[in-house]
Every structure is written in C-alpha cells, then in structure tokens.
Design an enzyme around this catalytic site. Sequence first.
Site, PDB file in Angstrom:
ATOM      1  N   GLU A 108      -6.504  -7.987  -0.128  1.00 14.06           N
ATOM      2  CA  GLU A 108      -7.363  -7.785   0.943  1.00 14.06           C
ATOM      3  C   GLU A 108      -8.767  -7.247   0.627  1.00 14.06           C
ATOM      4  O   GLU A 108      -8.878  -6.436  -0.383  1.00 14.06           O
ATOM      5  CB  GLU A 108      -6.529  -6.452   1.719  1.00 14.06           C
ATOM      6  CG  GLU A 108      -5.168  -6.775   2.326  1.00 14.06           C
ATOM      7  CD  GLU A 108      -4.496  -5.670   3.124  1.00 14.06           C
ATOM      8  OE1 GLU A 108      -5.235  -5.158   3.779  1.00 14.06           O
ATOM      9  OE2 GLU A 108      -3.274  -5.675   3.093  1.00 14.06           O
ATOM     10  N   GLU A 126       0.780  -1.260   0.204  1.00 14.21           N
ATOM     11  CA  GLU A 126      -0.199   0.068   0.000  1.00 14.21           C
ATOM     12  C   GLU A 126       0.933   1.468   0.130  1.00 14.21           C
ATOM     13  O   GLU A 126       0.414   2.447   0.529  1.00 14.21           O
ATOM     14  CB  GLU A 126      -0.986   0.038   1.207  1.00 14.21           C
ATOM     15  CG  GLU A 126      -2.024  -1.038   0.979  1.00 14.21           C
ATOM     16  CD  GLU A 126      -3.108  -0.812   1.950  1.00 14.21           C
ATOM     17  OE1 GLU A 126      -2.866  -0.210   3.132  1.00 14.21           O
ATOM     18  OE2 GLU A 126      -4.377  -1.702   1.891  1.00 14.21           O
TER      19      GLU A 126
END
Length: 720
Positions: free
Chosen positions: A447, A386
């Site tokens: 995710e 991320e």
Amino acid sequence: MRSVHPFNHQWLFYPERLGNEVSDAQFEGVTLPHTNKLLPYHNFDNAEYQFVSTYRKRFVLPEARQGRRVFLDFEGAMMACEVWLNGHKLGEHEGGFLPFSFELTKHLNENHENLLVVYLDSTERKDIPPYGFVVDYLTFGGIYREVSLRFVEPCHITNVFVRPQGVLTDNPLVVVDVQVENQNDRPFKTTAGVRIKDADGSLLASATMPDLTFEPGSSTKFSLSVNNLPPIQRWSLDNPALYFAEVTLAEGQIDQRIERFGFREAEFRDDGFYLNGEHVKLMGLNRHQTYPYIGAAAPARLQRRDADLIQNEMACNIVRTSHYPQSRHFLDRCDEIGLLVFEEIPGWQHIGDSDWQALSLRNLQVMIERDHNHPSIILWGVRINESLDNEAFYTATNALAHQLDPTRQTGGSRYFQGSQFLEDVFTYNDFSDTVVDPIHTPHLITEFGGHMFPTKSWDHEERLLEHAMRHARVQDRQLGMAKVAGAIGWCAFDYNTHQEFGSGDHICYHGVMDIFRLPKYAAYFYASQIAPRRRVVLQAATVWSMGDRSRGGIDPLVIFSNCDFVEIWVGNDRLGCFEPDRASFPNLPHPPFQVTTGMEHLTWGKNLSDLRIIGIIDGKVAAEQSIASDGLPSALLLQVDDQELDADGADMTRVVFKIVDRYGNRLPYTNPVVTFEIDGPADLIGENPFALIGGQAALYLRARHESGMVQLRATTPRLA
Ligand code: GAL
C-alpha cells in the site's frame, strides 16, 4: 455421480428474524447475490444494514437423490448464519468472506416440498474477523454470493489441487492432489484418473490409479502424476494460457471434478519478482469488493469487469484483494487476462482471542483450498493486515499456508519496518510517500497513498494533479529500486467506510477511480503506462480554465499519455511539440508530459482559446484530444457498459451519465439533477433523480427474469 444445481432463484427475504409460523406473503421474493439493504451511494449509517434477517426457500429436489448425499454450498454470506431444514437446525457458520456447506441429506423430503431457512446475522460481530476493533471498510449484509445444491455419492472428491512442476523444463509434469471422503459404512474400492485438456477441450495426457480402497468414514489424500505431456504454453501476463484437469473416480461413474489451472512458476527473490524465470516489476492497486447501492452483492459481470478495469483501464499487472478473499468470478477473470493477485485472510489491525485466531486459521485454510488452482494468485497473505506482531499466531498461519500449499510464498502486510519477518516476502504498507529502503528482501510495497491524500473527483485541478503525481512518483521510484519487487497503491476505487475513516459522507476518497469506477487523473496516470500496441492513451489533466488553480493559469499543463510526443495548440497558436518528462520520471515506461512552454502567458484574466493536443507515435498521429475553453455544457451523455444482460434476475450492468463539453470532456463543476425513466424488464438500482456531483456518476441496471428490450431515458433541464 456428482451434479450441481445453481440455487439462486426464488428465495424469500425478511429483514428480521421470523419464525416458520409467519406466512410467505410477508416476505419479499429475491434472487442471489442479494444485499440485505439497498442504500444510497454515500451518507448512510452503517447500522442500516446491521441486523438479523430471515431467508427462506421452498424447494423440491431438482432430481432424484438415488442414494447420494445432498449439500448446500454457500459462496459467501455476511457475516454469520444458522441454517435450518424442515424444522431441523443443520448448524451455524461464522465468517462472511469464504464458502461453507451444510449437508441436507438426513432431513430432506425426497418427494415433496422442503423448507430451508437461513437466519443471517449481518452485525459487526466482535468475535468474527475483521471485527473487535475499528475497521476501514464496510461489511454489507446479505447472502451476497451464489449458492448451489450439490449431489455426490457417499464416496466423493472433496478437494483437488493441481500442481504443475518443472514448468521451465522441457518435460513439465502435473501432480494432482486429490482428497476423497468415504462416507459409506464399509470400505470403498474404486479407480481414479486425471485427464489434462487444453482450453479447447482436446486431451493432452492422462494418468490413472487402479485399486484404491477408502476406509469407511475416512478422508484420504492421494496424488496422481501426469508426465507424458506434449509441449505446453506457459501462463504469462501476455498469454495467460489455461488448461483443465478432469479428475474422476471410477471413470466418472462415481465422481468427477474439473479444475482450471495454468503452467507457471512464480517466485519472489531478493532482487524482485520472477514469472517463469523472467523478472517482472509489479505495479498495481488494491481492490475492495464493495459497490455503490448494492454493497458487496455484485453479480459475476461486475466482478469480472473490475478485473478488466484494473488490468486494462489502469494497466496494472497485480491486484491485492484487500483485505479478504474475494469473489471467484473476480479471480477467474484475473486468471483469464493475466492479472496477478495477492490474496489475504480477513482482518484489519486487530487480533482477537484464541477463538478468533482459530477462526482466522480456518479462514486461511478455506481460502487456500478454495483458490490454490488460480494461476493468477502468486502470494498468500497470512497476517491480519497491519496488525502488531504475534509470534505464535503468525508462526502458525505461516506454517499452515506452507503445509497446505508448498508452491506459493507467503506475505502479510505490515506498516512498520521493524516488524518480525516470519514470512517469505516482506510485504510493507509504505506511507512515506518517498519509498523506504528495504531492510528485508524480498520486499513488496502493498500500500501507499490512500489516507495521506484523499481526493474527490470534483476536487480542484491542483489536488487531482498532486494525487496523480504522488502515484506517479512512488511508482517511478520503486521501478528504479532493485530490491523492491513492486508497489500496489491504495487503492483502485473509492469505498464506503466507517465514520472513523471516511470524509464527512463516510466514503474514503482514496481511489484512483471513484466509487462508480470512473477515473480521476490518477487513473489516467496508470492508464498511460500501458503499451501503446494495446491501447493509445492521451488525456490532459486539466479543466482548461483560467481560474481553478491557486493564482490562476494552467502552468504546467500535465498530460498522461503513452505517445512519443505531443503537439499542442491553443486556438490557432501552435505551442510546439513536447516530450515526456523523463528527467523527473526516469523509470516509468511512459512519464507524464509536463508542459510549461507557452503556459506562462496563460495567466488569470487573459482570454483563453480551445486546447488541442495531438499524440504522435512513430511519427504518425495516434490520438487527439480537444477541450473547450468556454466550459459550457453541451450534452448529457448516457453510456451503458453492456448491450445485453442475462435475464436471470441478478445480472447487472453499469449505466454512466455525465455532462460534457462540445468535445465530450466531462465538466466536473456542472451538476444538474438527472432524472431517469425505464421501460422493459429491468430495474434501475441507485438514486433517481440523481443530484450530480463531479459532473458524472452511475447507476446499475438489473435484469428481471423475463427477456425483452429495455429502454432507459435520462433527462436534465436545458441539455440534449
Ligand atoms: C491502511 C489500511 C487500508 C486503508 C489505508 C488508507 O493503513 O491498510 O485498509 O485504510 O490505510 O490509506
């Protein structure tokens, strides 16, 4: 000739930096894996384990050196260290998730005692990934993985990469890349060989290379190719067949390395993931390596058990080792049971300066060189989880991964769709809760869920149900989307974290199991997707009471099961036989049952009888569950995962305790204090007495060095 000795016993530990003048008597004797601080399972300050500590070990060489070089191999120590031998500093290492070695040879006392000292810095060093910014997990301190002592000839093998090729043809071959270092001060002539053996040790085929010469001070790579193989079994999810490659120098007189591997072809294509040419939809969960009380210092048994929980208890076919390389024991088990792995470099949202990036590239290299022989690993994560785009850095990580391992594709988890796509697979953290349409392919969801819906195992029924249904909806939807290779939910287990992320007690309650690896309803959803031939699952998602949900009642009654039908009884009333809700979940192998018929009469204030559910497969009763309507505790249950431990001072098993109704169902709102007494050569790790929450929790039993019988007794007032 190489020899390797485990080096985990008889370490001395002190939670500060101490000089050699301080006597051993001040230290505590410890065994590795070791956590620098035993903690409660929640409600602690992470500053408690962030300090510099001293590890000391006095040792005599376990065998004569005979001209060989001696190395100390650390599998993982958090987070940076300095290593000293007999007063000489051997060097420093930065990074907590990967192995590193120091050569001892020059400063060894060959005939008497040696003093090894490790100063371990377990603080959150901003110059070392993942730190520099905030991080949603904890990096517990300690030499938390195993250490060994390795003797090798001056000319020895430093790495072996076993690369099966043409796996889908009738004539597969095995190419074995061997890296050899010659630390002699003259050229070294030898021969090399490789033998391929099956799991039983039978020789299948071999190849040799005569007349190799290694220049002094060189590190040389060469390849051996074995192509006269008999028919082999491919490594697959149902039959994870494993083989061994035995690589030798001078027929083993100089060196020998044995690597386990599998024959399989893994490829992400635009329309999904293919294993051995067969399309496989991926369904999985993320795993952090941390545990209650012991941080990350879990022995092999617990590491292996996590893989079993994810693959068997939660029916996943893939796990992501978020957000760093994990224990070799975990990965070994993934190989053995056929659980696919997405492994990534350490990091979280932040990219540091050029030194930090250099460390990250080194992490990538060591990760690939450590793990390239695991057939379970199908994808390398070459981005910091991320993080924002960084073209130069990620072009470099991607190129390095491809150079080191031409057999695997790369990915790198990002949370925005517009991020620059430099890797082979667009790995995307999709928190939309609905699953976005891919703009790049191959597309893998790495995710979803997580912080969008934290759920405690003692939350009320509606929240636990919605948590489970969110996982069910995303998995159902992705299964129906041709361009999505799969989805890996956030996450398998609740975990300790920093205050920026956790609930008030510094736990992220994002797991489908709790921190003790005990199931929430969402874990029953995953469990129910397993093929019934492997295991029949039938689990009602209810506490079966009139007053837990808003406005009361139990409508709908949700059941997670892989049975064809369920028959439902309330007391003496047969409500009927019901099918799974295929209309709402058209793509799941085993949709949840959502029963409303008969439930509308069960309203707040009405009398309730016991629930009985009968699961039917092929017309036969396959499973049954009953839940008492009175909600009264009937017993304290004590369960241990293993009946036998190795008396090595490190082995552990989990001890689960729960308060149950008269049918054995956990009572989440019954929370007495439980007290433990232990007798025998083991230690109890955890809180004693334990103030229950959620009606269940767990401790660990750790073996000591003596063998014997261990008895554990748990008591709580008013219950058997
Ligand atoms: C993601 C992150 C994970 C975890 C998760 C919680 O953004 O990658 O490490 O923090 O959020 O939902």
